[in-house]
Scaffold this motif. Structure first.
Motif, short mmCIF file in Angstrom:
data_model
loop_
_atom_site.label_atom_id
_atom_site.label_comp_id
_atom_site.label_asym_id
_atom_site.label_seq_id
_atom_site.Cartn_x
_atom_site.Cartn_y
_atom_site.Cartn_z
N HIS A 287 -0.16 -3.72 7.42
CA HIS A 287 -0.26 -2.50 7.10
C HIS A 287 -0.57 -1.34 7.96
O HIS A 287 -1.69 -1.44 8.66
CB HIS A 287 -1.15 -2.29 5.69
N TYR B 287 -3.54 -2.30 13.82
CA TYR B 287 -3.04 -3.29 12.71
C TYR B 287 -4.20 -4.30 12.88
O TYR B 287 -4.55 -4.62 13.87
CB TYR B 287 -1.95 -3.92 13.13
N LYS C 238 1.05 -1.15 0.02
CA LYS C 238 -0.13 0.09 -0.10
C LYS C 238 0.88 1.40 -0.10
O LYS C 238 1.73 1.26 0.81
CB LYS C 238 -0.97 0.05 1.13
N ASN D 250 -6.89 -8.59 8.55
CA ASN D 250 -7.50 -8.61 7.21
C ASN D 250 -6.79 -7.37 6.42
O ASN D 250 -7.05 -6.97 5.44
CB ASN D 250 -8.81 -8.38 7.06
N ASN D 251 -5.92 -6.83 7.07
CA ASN D 251 -5.08 -5.83 6.38
C ASN D 251 -3.58 -6.07 6.40
O ASN D 251 -2.71 -5.27 6.91
CB ASN D 251 -5.15 -4.26 6.97
N ASN E 59 -2.13 1.59 9.48
CA ASN E 59 -3.29 2.10 9.34
C ASN E 59 -3.33 3.67 9.77
O ASN E 59 -3.35 3.78 11.05
CB ASN E 59 -4.63 1.64 9.82
#
Ligand SMILES: O=C(O)CCC(=O)C(=O)O
Ligand SMILES: [Fe+2]
Length: 319
Positions: A136, A144, A98, A147-148, A138
């Motif tokens: 990732h 955290y 990302k 699902n990311n 956020n």
């Protein structure tokens, strides 16, 4: 104190006096003044890792006023610096990692950001500000979630876990990273990194390209802050008492070019071959070298989970 120091070092007019900024290129003076102390390596019998200098040449220091803040003076070979630069710019910027450009572009636009820039869109070059890898970060919720989470690059995992072993953090597991791209007018304001579930694990921060003034304070904004230079190749480790300290980057300074100048010949394991080809071919390397002349890349690598954990959420078994 942190905010006042940050403003002072960020200022352009008048420019700050840099005499108080710890410069590890003058480590002898800093040792004499008792500002830093030497830290012995915890493991010296490991095989050399690609892109890093032999362990008996490493210089590791702890800042006396910041227990747990370790500084490794550029342990990278020139080839190693080139390797990580190419990986950060050309590869880590690709989806599904990302980046800050994701919301503004169709997937195909950012897919090959580096190639698009090289094929004429130079304006886009300075727009890439950060990439996240693994879990990732956020930026809104600072949380955290499972699902990311993307794949963490194997080479970066192996290299940071090697570093961790050498410094005595045998259990460290690299699970999340932010790659920051700075230009000569960029700053990163003061913050603490406290989103990781495991706040006892150290954080490894690698720098490539132009030098930065890094400012680190204590756990409270009122605590005294210490400025230090981060040159290309330097590694900072925030561990133990310094792990949750306020820190930021008030200034990038131009001037460093030599650290990645000419790659030396070193034996290269097969898996690094493709990238090394680019690093050793001067015309293929040129755009990366040009980028570093006015930019700084910072990679900071974190462990999110507790030792032995494999994911954030517990599986719920429904019988
Ligand atoms: O660029 C740096 O040296 C620090 C980056 C940082 O603190 C972060 O991304 O959390
Ligand atoms: Fe940070």
């Amino acid at each position: 104190m942190f905010k006042k120091s940050f403003k002072y070092y960020k200022s352009r007019k008048p420019p700050p006096n840099l005499t108080q900024v710890l410069d590890f290129l003058k480590s002898e003076d800093l040792l004499c003044d008792n500002k830093i102390k030497k830290v012995p390596l915890r493991m010296t019998n490991l095989d050399p890792f690609f892109g890093l200098k032999p362990l008996d040449t490493w210089e590791v220091y702890e800042i006396v006023a910041m227990p747990g803040l370790l500084f490794v003076k550029n342990p990278f070979t020139n080839l190693g610096q080139r390797y990580w630069t190419v990986r950060c710019l050309r590869d880590y910027t690709k989806r599904p990692n990302k980046s800050n450009l994701d919301p503004f572009n169709k997937p195909e636009d950012t897919k090959n950001w580096w190639d698009i820039c090289q094929n004429g869109n130079k304006l886009l070059l300075d727009k890439m500000r950060w990439v996240t890898l693994g879990y990732h970060h956020n930026w809104d919720t600072k949380v955290y979630t499972e699902n990311n989470r993307g794949q963490f690059p194997t080479d970066l995992k192996h290299m940071t876990e090697f570093l961790a072993k050498v410094l005595g953090f045998e259990q460290f597991s690299a699970q999340a990273a932010i790659v920051n791209f700075y230009h000569l007018n960029s700053t990163l304001s003061g913050h603490t990194d406290h989103s990781e579930r495991n706040l006892n694990a150290p954080l490894f921060s690698l720098s490539f390209g132009q030098k930065a003034i890094f400012l680190i304070g204590g756990q409270q904004l009122e605590d005294q802050a210490i400025p230090l230079f981060l040159h290309s190749g330097d590694i900072l480790v925030m561990s133990k008492d310094s792990r949750l300290n306020y820190h930021g980057v008030p200034k990038i300074l131009q001037g460093d070019v030599s650290e990645w100048s000419s790659p030396e010949s070193e034996s290269v394991p097969n898996e690094y071959d493709d990238v090394v080809k680019v690093c050793k071919d001067n015309s293929a390397w040129k755009p990366f070298g040009d980028y570093l002349k006015h930019s700084r890349i910072n990679v900071n690598v974190r462990q999110v989970l507790f030792d032995g954990e494999i994911q954030l959420s517990e599986e719920i078994n429904v019988f």
